[in-house]
Write an enzyme that holds these catalytic residues in place. Structure first.
Site, PDB file in Angstrom:
ATOM      1  N   HIS A 349       0.867  -1.340  -0.016  1.00 53.85           N
ATOM      2  CA  HIS A 349      -0.194   0.126   0.223  1.00 53.85           C
ATOM      3  C   HIS A 349       0.784   1.220   0.053  1.00 53.85           C
ATOM      4  CE1 HIS A 349      -4.025  -2.010   0.959  1.00 53.85           C
ATOM      5  NE2 HIS A 349      -3.053  -2.814   1.566  1.00 53.85           N
ATOM      6  N   LYS A 540      -9.268  13.260   4.658  1.00 54.31           N
ATOM      7  CA  LYS A 540      -8.331  12.099   4.582  1.00 54.31           C
ATOM      8  C   LYS A 540      -7.289  12.492   5.715  1.00 54.31           C
ATOM      9  CE  LYS A 540      -7.139  13.440   0.377  1.00 54.31           C
ATOM     10  NZ  LYS A 540      -7.223  12.309  -0.570  1.00 54.31           N
ATOM     11  N   ARG A 541      -6.512  11.282   6.008  1.00 50.12           N
ATOM     12  CA  ARG A 541      -5.452  11.517   6.959  1.00 50.12           C
ATOM     13  C   ARG A 541      -4.697  12.756   6.640  1.00 50.12           C
ATOM     14  NH1 ARG A 541      -4.823   7.516  11.119  1.00 50.12           N
ATOM     15  NH2 ARG A 541      -2.907   8.809  11.755  1.00 50.12           N
TER      16      ARG A 541
HETATM   17  C1  26Q Z   1       3.007   0.430  10.501  1.00 45.30           C
HETATM   18  C2  26Q Z   1       3.801  -0.038  11.410  1.00 45.30           C
HETATM   19  C3  26Q Z   1       3.651   0.374  12.651  1.00 45.30           C
HETATM   20  C4  26Q Z   1       2.601   1.135  13.080  1.00 45.30           C
HETATM   21  C5  26Q Z   1       1.850   1.586  11.967  1.00 45.30           C
HETATM   22  C6  26Q Z   1       2.046   1.318  10.687  1.00 45.30           C
HETATM   23  C7  26Q Z   1       1.024   1.621   9.550  1.00 45.30           C
HETATM   24  C8  26Q Z   1      -0.271   1.448   9.939  1.00 45.30           C
HETATM   25  C9  26Q Z   1      -1.256   1.799   9.072  1.00 45.30           C
HETATM   26  C10 26Q Z   1       1.448   1.964   8.441  1.00 45.30           C
HETATM   27  C11 26Q Z   1       0.797   2.148   7.424  1.00 45.30           C
HETATM   28  C12 26Q Z   1      -0.713   2.137   7.730  1.00 45.30           C
HETATM   29  C13 26Q Z   1      -1.860   2.570   6.811  1.00 45.30           C
HETATM   30  C14 26Q Z   1      -1.548   2.789   5.462  1.00 45.30           C
HETATM   31  C15 26Q Z   1      -2.577   3.322   4.404  1.00 45.30           C
HETATM   32  O1  26Q Z   1      -3.568   3.243   4.988  1.00 45.30           O
HETATM   33  N1  26Q Z   1      -2.365   3.247   3.194  1.00 45.30           N
HETATM   34  C16 26Q Z   1      -3.518   3.562   2.118  1.00 45.30           C
HETATM   35  O2  26Q Z   1      -4.017   2.519   1.802  1.00 45.30           O
HETATM   36  C17 26Q Z   1      -5.141   2.884   0.915  1.00 45.30           C
HETATM   37  C18 26Q Z   1      -5.588   1.473   0.457  1.00 45.30           C
HETATM   38  O3  26Q Z   1      -4.967   0.835  -0.482  1.00 45.30           O
HETATM   39  C19 26Q Z   1      -4.531   3.576  -0.408  1.00 45.30           C
HETATM   40  O4  26Q Z   1      -5.700   3.994  -1.136  1.00 45.30           O
HETATM   41  C20 26Q Z   1      -4.023   5.030   0.102  1.00 45.30           C
HETATM   42  O5  26Q Z   1      -3.642   5.414  -1.054  1.00 45.30           O
HETATM   43  C21 26Q Z   1      -2.802   4.219   0.922  1.00 45.30           C
HETATM   44  O6  26Q Z   1      -2.017   5.504   1.613  1.00 45.30           O
END
Ligand code: 26Q
Length: 804
Positions: A349, A540-541
């Protein structure tokens, strides 16, 4: 089988027997619990029925492993799936309440950060609706995504005790409890490795039943709660020291206590690693025991089981499955590996190197010593294979290695995921292309067929039928109700864009949704919005790459232009922001603060005659999104090209009739291909042009020096125009652009962005033409149903089929 449950809700009976209150004294929250009982019972019946059918057929299943499931509320969706909505509404009316208000009493299940977690929730809905034999596995966090308060313009995080009053939607499976081990060391006994663990926790299963729409099939979301093993409780009880007992219990139970925020850079926190292994170990054990119960032998495992990794967060399951197959079940390494690589698949992602998950080797050694050995063996075999392909190419081997040897040695979880999977996908066409060109280029050279694309989608049940009942009703009367299960039917809207009466009806729905959103903002913030103004929405975030700051620069530029030329017939705008910043992401929080400060100045400036307003809607989440998406005219999707993997909010907004102003990034490109470039406002550098800027010494200061309007905007922010009490408050924000190199190229895209907003204004004046294009957006969104996405996963990656 005949369905014995009556569809008429007996609320008085439920209030008396299940909620324990007198019907005459029931509050809306009591009514919510009472209404939930009927769908809960019907879901339980459907769950038993579905499980029996899958078992009888010996069905192949997909197991979707995800640290996050951003479910939101369940009542409205369950009532719709079970076709109970009219019955529930009339039962609630009999108690002098409205069903929507009763639904509003339910807490969101916010077990996720943002896009990735919500995608998992949309996928569950589609898997159930398509009748795919499927389980989601995750963690039953006691505290979900923090709630966002705004205090004096700043974000303040509050805990989210979503389970405090219980939830009607979970089914505790008292009989399903899996021991999970941690720590210790590995011994050789008779030449075989034996893990002498130092600690153990129990994983207890709690199921949420995911209803399918238009089918009696359901899916299961099995969430694990950490509990101290029974012998710990007994020990404390015998010694009589309750305080110590509570302490010890906490050390175990804290594993499932709280969702980790998606920080700007994921810190290698030990508890997070324990969470990952905890839910992976419980899930893989559960999968194997179900397989053994149904098929008797592990030889057929890969024929019956597909396991999907939602990002690298569950990647340790590759090592865990190898450990169970070899150490616990005596399978030969090569046979186990052949099974594992047929079983796993992985979705990436993010491309951003700093967001890729790695763990210190020393930490894995300490928490999961046997898994580290297994990872090193996998790595040895990987590097042997690669070495045979490109002898002497040490750079190749170093880049492929599961271990990053630069500095403190770290395990690269993305590499483990790629090596352990037969398919790896990105989430939009552009993202998948960039994956094999950048972070996975070496793996793609080794195994080109492993890499593929599956573009994201969203469920039309929640994001159109539930969130936008007005548009849903218009679609029903225009096209029939088939679009809920076949979103491609929206294509049939195209000719209706030429029908003035339809355009009128469509715009009336939009207007009503804007009024609903304005009423929400009035209730929450006490701020009156003009529903006749253009609602310009970015939700969005908060992250630098998503460029909320670029949006705000345009707002400030517009403000200055309006003051310079107050007599121009400016198109009235309401610029709406919502989103959370990770609690440790200082710059993102500063941008939230700046939005509030800019809003305070602009909203109070009477010279504008109300033609520009800036609103920040607090505590963005699934339920807030359900109110905002239908009320948007303009959807801001303005990430630096090449940084947003897909986006899914872009799909929800277009599906609800917003026009997109956006860069050629993520799924925006595919949305443009479907709805037509004329129906979007595309601007900015493309991904390859951004790459060229990075190569060619990009100099934001030059832009500042040569563009007086850019300079005026930045000077007003850095000079304290919006923070007179603390003129230096935003020095750091502006410095990140001018001194810090403007990593996300805001200034490079500023002019083109402002020009695109000019085209937005021009079109908005042509109400009829705007309506045509908004309708064209809805009509083009068929391919962005998560049903299409899940069909692609099912046929091309998982090879699972719907039951009958
Ligand atoms: C990783 C390690 C430690 C703590 C937290 C994390 C962590 C948690 C959540 C890292 C990333 C996320 C979330 C990522 C995310 O939401 N990405 C999004 O995914 C969507 C679905 O595929 C896409 O549409 C977005 O473009 C993308 O940013």
């Amino acid at each position: 089988m005949n369905d014995r449950t009556s569809n008429d809700l007996d609320l008085d009976h439920e209030l008396l027997t299940n909620v324990g209150v007198a019907p005459s004294e029931a509050t809306p929250a009591d009514l919510m619990r009472a209404v939930a009982q009927t769908p809960r019972q019907q879901l339980a019946e459907r769950w038993v029925e579905t499980q029996a059918a899958e078992r009888a057929k010996g069905a192949r299943r997909v197991y979707y492993l995800s640290m996050e499931f951003l479910i939101g509320r369940t009542l409205g969706n369950a009532l719709a799936a079970l076709e109970l909505r009219p019955h529930a509404a009339s039962a609630v009316h009999a108690h002098a309440h409205r069903l929507e208000d009763v639904e509003g009493e339910e807490a969101d299940a916010a077990l996720g950060n943002g896009g990735l977690g919500r995608l998992a929730a949309c996928f569950l809905d589609s898997m159930a609706t398509l009748g795919l034999p499927s389980f989601g596995y995750g963690i039953r966090y006691e505290y979900g995504m923090f709630a966002q308060d705004i205090v004096a313009g700043r974000q303040v995080e509050q805990p989210d005790p979503w389970l405090a009053d219980g939830t009607p939607w979970e089914f505790p499976r008292a009989g399903i409890s899996v021991p999970v081990n941690f720590g210790g060391w590995v011994e050789e006994v008779d030449g075989k490795p034996v893990w002498r663990h130092a600690g153990q926790v129990c994983a207890k299963a709690y199921d949420m039943v995911i209803p399918g729409h238009g089918t009696r099939k359901v899916s299961t979301l099995r969430l694990w709660k950490a509990a101290a093993p029974a012998h710990i409780d007994l020990h404390a009880f015998n010694s009589g020291d309750y305080a110590r007992a509570a302490e010890v219990k906490n050390e175990f139970e804290n594993i499932s206590w709280v969702l980790y925020p998606n920080d700007s850079t994921p810190a290698g926190r030990e508890l997070r690693l324990r969470q990952e292994y905890f839910f992976v170990a419980a899930s893989v054990a559960d999968i194997l025991s179900r397989h053994l119960a149904e098929h008797g032998s592990l030889a057929s495992l890969a024929d019956k089981v597909a396991i999907h990794l939602n990002d690298t967060h569950p990647a340790i399951s590759v090592a865990e499955l190898m450990r169970l197959l070899t150490d616990e079940h005596g399978m030969a390494w090569a046979d186990a590996w052949a099974q594992a690589t047929r079983i796993f698949s992985y979705t990436n992602h993010t491309l951003m190197p700093e967001a890729l998950e790695t763990w210190p080797v020393a930490l894995i050694q300490q928490v999961l010593p046997r898994h580290l050995q297994i990872i090193l063996r996998i790595n040895h075999e990987l590097l042997s294979e690669a070495g045979r392909l490109r002898p002497g190419d040490d750079g190749f081997l170093r880049r492929l290695s599961l271990i990053d040897e630069t500095g403190e040695r770290r395990v690269r979880m993305a590499h483990l995921s790629v090596v352990g999977s037969h398919k790896v996908n990105g989430v939009s066409a552009l993202h998948s292309q960039l994956l094999v060109k950048t972070i996975f280029a070496d793996f793609a050279a080794l195994w080109p067929d492993r890499f593929t694309n599956v573009t994201n989608g969203v469920t039309p049940r929640r994001w159109l039928a539930q969130a936008n009942p007005g548009l849903a009703a218009l679609l029903d009367s225009t096209l029939g109700d088939g679009w809920r299960l076949d979103l491609d039917r929206l294509r049939e809207l195209r000719p209706h864009a030429e029908d003035p009466a339809f355009r009128e009806a469509f715009m009336a729905v939009k207007r009503a949704n804007k009024e609903r959103l304005a009423a929400y903002v009035k209730r929450e913030l006490g701020l009156a919005l003009d529903p006749g103004s253009l609602f310009d929405v970015q939700v969005k975030r908060f992250h630098e790459y998503k460029r909320q700051l670029l949006n705000l620069l345009h707002v400030v530029g517009r403000y200055q232009a309006m003051l310079a030329d107050p007599h121009v017939d400016w198109v009235p705008r309401t610029v709406i922001f919502a989103g959370k910043a990770a609690s440790s992401y200082h710059l993102a929080k500063q941008i939230i603060h700046l939005i509030h400060d800019v809003g305070a100045v602009i909203n109070a400036d009477h010279r504008l005659k109300g033609r520009l307003k800036v609103v920040f809607v607090p505590n963005y989440g699934v339920s807030v999104a359900e109110t905002i998406m239908p009320g948007a005219d303009l959807s801001e999707q303005i990430s630096t090209a090449g940084t947003e993997a897909s986006g899914t909010g872009n799909m929800k907004l277009a599906l609800n009739g917003a026009l997109t102003i956006g860069t050629e990034d993520g799924a925006n490109i595919e949305i443009r291909d479907q709805v037509g470039a004329d129906n979007m406002f595309i601007f900015g550098h493309r991904a390859h042009e951004i790459a060229a800027l990075n190569q060619g010494g990009y100099q934001p200061l030059r832009i500042y020096q040569n563009h007086p309007r850019v300079a005026a905007v930045l000077d007003s922010i850095s000079g304290g125009r919006f923070s007179p009490g603390e003129p230096d408050r935003y020095r750091g924000v502006v410095d990140a652009l001018l001194g810090g190199g403007d990593h996300y190229k805001l200034l490079a895209d500023y002019d083109d962005y402002v020009a695109a907003h000019g085209r937005v204004d021009a079109l908005y004046r042509e109400r009829d033409e705007w309506a045509r294009r908004a309708i064209a957006n809805v009509a083009g969104m068929g391919p962005f149903s998560s049903d299409r996405t899940i069909r692609e996963y099912a046929t091309q990656i998982w090879r699972v089929r719907s039951l009958e």
